[in-house]
Design a protein around this motif. Structure first.
Motif, PDB file in Angstrom:
ATOM      1  N   SER A  99       0.816  -1.214   0.144  1.00 14.68           N
ATOM      2  CA  SER A  99      -0.012  -0.124   0.116  1.00 14.68           C
ATOM      3  C   SER A  99       0.908   1.185   0.193  1.00 14.68           C
ATOM      4  O   SER A  99       2.195   1.239   0.570  1.00 14.68           O
ATOM      5  CB  SER A  99      -0.980  -0.070   1.147  1.00 14.68           C
ATOM      6  OG  SER A  99      -0.150   0.035   2.403  1.00 14.68           O
ATOM      7  N   LEU A 100       0.275   2.236  -0.697  1.00 16.00           N
ATOM      8  CA  LEU A 100       0.950   3.508  -0.805  1.00 16.00           C
ATOM      9  C   LEU A 100       0.186   4.470  -0.299  1.00 16.00           C
ATOM     10  O   LEU A 100      -1.046   4.608  -0.773  1.00 16.00           O
ATOM     11  CB  LEU A 100       1.314   3.762  -2.030  1.00 16.00           C
ATOM     12  CG  LEU A 100       2.754   4.751  -2.363  1.00 16.00           C
ATOM     13  CD1 LEU A 100       3.830   4.384  -1.705  1.00 16.00           C
ATOM     14  CD2 LEU A 100       2.816   5.059  -4.009  1.00 16.00           C
ATOM     15  N   GLY A 101       0.549   5.403   0.824  1.00 16.37           N
ATOM     16  CA  GLY A 101      -0.276   6.401   0.972  1.00 16.37           C
ATOM     17  C   GLY A 101       0.441   7.809   0.678  1.00 16.37           C
ATOM     18  O   GLY A 101       1.496   8.009   1.165  1.00 16.37           O
ATOM     19  N   THR A 102      -0.389   8.625  -0.079  1.00 12.65           N
ATOM     20  CA  THR A 102       0.394   9.754  -0.527  1.00 12.65           C
ATOM     21  C   THR A 102      -0.438  11.073   0.170  1.00 12.65           C
ATOM     22  O   THR A 102      -1.459  11.113   0.112  1.00 12.65           O
ATOM     23  CB  THR A 102       0.000   9.788  -1.921  1.00 12.65           C
ATOM     24  OG1 THR A 102       0.624   8.599  -2.339  1.00 12.65           O
ATOM     25  CG2 THR A 102       0.625  11.076  -2.801  1.00 12.65           C
ATOM     26  N   SER A 103       0.362  12.160   0.456  1.00 11.60           N
ATOM     27  CA  SER A 103      -0.296  13.253   0.879  1.00 11.60           C
ATOM     28  C   SER A 103      -0.861  14.119  -0.027  1.00 11.60           C
ATOM     29  O   SER A 103      -0.322  14.159  -1.324  1.00 11.60           O
ATOM     30  CB  SER A 103       0.867  14.192   1.607  1.00 11.60           C
ATOM     31  OG  SER A 103       0.476  15.354   1.856  1.00 11.60           O
ATOM     32  N   MET A 104      -1.890  14.572   0.205  1.00 10.09           N
ATOM     33  CA  MET A 104      -2.694  15.347  -0.749  1.00 10.09           C
ATOM     34  C   MET A 104      -2.531  16.810  -0.496  1.00 10.09           C
ATOM     35  O   MET A 104      -3.391  17.913  -1.127  1.00 10.09           O
ATOM     36  CB  MET A 104      -4.199  14.789  -0.910  1.00 10.09           C
ATOM     37  CG  MET A 104      -4.433  13.343  -1.182  1.00 10.09           C
ATOM     38  SD  MET A 104      -6.174  12.846  -1.297  1.00 10.09           S
ATOM     39  CE  MET A 104      -6.684  13.897  -2.828  1.00 10.09           C
ATOM     40  N   ASN A 105      -1.630  17.183   0.393  1.00  8.95           N
ATOM     41  CA  ASN A 105      -1.498  18.669   0.484  1.00  8.95           C
ATOM     42  C   ASN A 105      -1.191  19.503  -0.730  1.00  8.95           C
ATOM     43  O   ASN A 105      -2.070  20.480  -1.089  1.00  8.95           O
ATOM     44  CB  ASN A 105      -0.214  19.001   1.335  1.00  8.95           C
ATOM     45  CG  ASN A 105      -0.584  18.729   2.827  1.00  8.95           C
ATOM     46  OD1 ASN A 105      -1.866  18.618   3.185  1.00  8.95           O
ATOM     47  ND2 ASN A 105       0.107  18.669   3.795  1.00  8.95           N
ATOM     48  N   MET A 106      -0.498  19.020  -1.534  1.00  8.36           N
ATOM     49  CA  MET A 106       0.016  19.815  -2.829  1.00  8.36           C
ATOM     50  C   MET A 106      -1.388  19.520  -3.771  1.00  8.36           C
ATOM     51  O   MET A 106      -1.490  20.613  -4.570  1.00  8.36           O
ATOM     52  CB  MET A 106       1.248  19.053  -3.525  1.00  8.36           C
ATOM     53  CG  MET A 106       1.579  19.611  -4.935  1.00  8.36           C
ATOM     54  SD  MET A 106       2.060  21.392  -4.718  1.00  8.36           S
ATOM     55  CE  MET A 106       3.689  21.030  -3.871  1.00  8.36           C
ATOM     56  N   GLN A 107      -2.030  18.521  -3.895  1.00  8.53           N
ATOM     57  CA  GLN A 107      -3.023  18.465  -4.745  1.00  8.53           C
ATOM     58  C   GLN A 107      -4.072  19.515  -4.256  1.00  8.53           C
ATOM     59  O   GLN A 107      -4.953  19.968  -5.179  1.00  8.53           O
ATOM     60  CB  GLN A 107      -3.702  17.089  -4.759  1.00  8.53           C
ATOM     61  CG  GLN A 107      -2.927  16.028  -5.563  1.00  8.53           C
ATOM     62  CD  GLN A 107      -1.644  15.382  -4.882  1.00  8.53           C
ATOM     63  OE1 GLN A 107      -1.457  15.784  -3.702  1.00  8.53           O
ATOM     64  NE2 GLN A 107      -0.593  14.739  -5.547  1.00  8.53           N
TER      65      GLN A 107
END
Length: 271
Positions: A99-107
């Protein structure tokens, strides 16, 4: 090397090649964490050996299909997009998950900027369209005024013929008055009354001639001023047309900006 072992070895690489800050988790088929690589800007309370009995990993193992979820900010301090992929060995056996959890701050920032650009562009577009409509109306009204000024000039030019006719009448009247005065002088005493009339005719002719000159001077001044006004209106009408054309170009540019903002908003979303 089994695929599960390869996933364990590649967990760190998964995070480093991602354009956004993220964390990686690898579990076995029993939902036990066997590899964890943390993110740089947020903290996930995860340890190797922990058994994940609920959540997206458990859901993936149960369904044996990819699971994708957006985790609200209240859990980890940032909003995360988590994708869990089941790992199947060559013989079809489910051996675990990665699993990969990606920060959505930039998005989210891009999304907010895109929405702001879109809202501003829509407002600018509405203003530009209003300006374009005003410029078109102005051009129409200026052309109408220009047409009226040209009509006035045409009417003024028509008076030249009338003034010429009146001037000729005055000249002829003056000549007739002079001849009448001569004949009255020849008639002596009997022509005194006629001489008075002849003298009045000559005075009227002289006054008419002078009035024609005065009127002609006034009309020439009016004609000159009207020509100047028409020239100014023509220049303004051209400027209005250029303004309308420029406003249309601005509207097109703003429309393109709106499209770009929409594209930026799409780019901000993670599939």
């Amino acid at each position: 090397m089994k695929k599960l072992e390869a996933a364990v070895a590649a967990a760190e690489a998964y995070c480093k090649v991602n354009a956004y800050d993220c964390h990686a988790v690898v579990t076995n088929a029993e939902s036990q964490v066997i590899q964890f690589f943390p993110a740089r800007t947020y903290h996930v309370d995860m340890k190797i050996g922990t058994v994940l009995t609920s959540g997206v990993v458990a859901e993936c193992l149960a369904s044996q299909k990819r699971v994708s979820r957006v985790i609200p900010q209240k859990f980890f301090g940032v909003k995360l997009k988590v994708i869990v992929e089941p790992i199947f060995e060559d013989d079809g056996t489910l051996s675990g998950t990665v699993s990969l959890g990606t920060s959505m701050n930039m998005q989210d920032s891009l999304h907010n900027v895109a929405q702001s650009i879109a809202a501003t562009a829509e407002q600018m577009l509405a203003t530009a369209e209003e300006l374009a409509a005003s410029a078109d109306r102005l051009a129409v009204e200026l052309n109408r005024v220009k047409s009226g000024g040209e009509t006035v000039l045409a009417e003024i030019r028509r008076t030249d013929g009338i003034l010429k006719f009146v001037s000729e009448v005055a000249d002829n009247s003056n000549l007739l008055g002079l001849n009448a005065a001569i004949e009255a002088a020849r008639a002596g005493g009997q022509g005194r009354g006629f001489a008075v009339v002849a003298d009045e005719i000559r005075k009227m002719a002289v006054n008419s001639s002078q009035s024609v000159k005065d009127i002609k001077t006034i009309l020439q001044k009016i004609q000159s001023e009207t020509q100047s006004v028409v020239g100014t209106i023509t220049a303004i009408a051209e400027m209005g047309k250029h303004q309308a054309d420029a406003t249309v170009e601005i509207s097109d540019a703003i429309q393109q900006l709106t499209t770009t903002a929409a594209d930026l908003e799409k780019m901000a979303e993670i599939s």
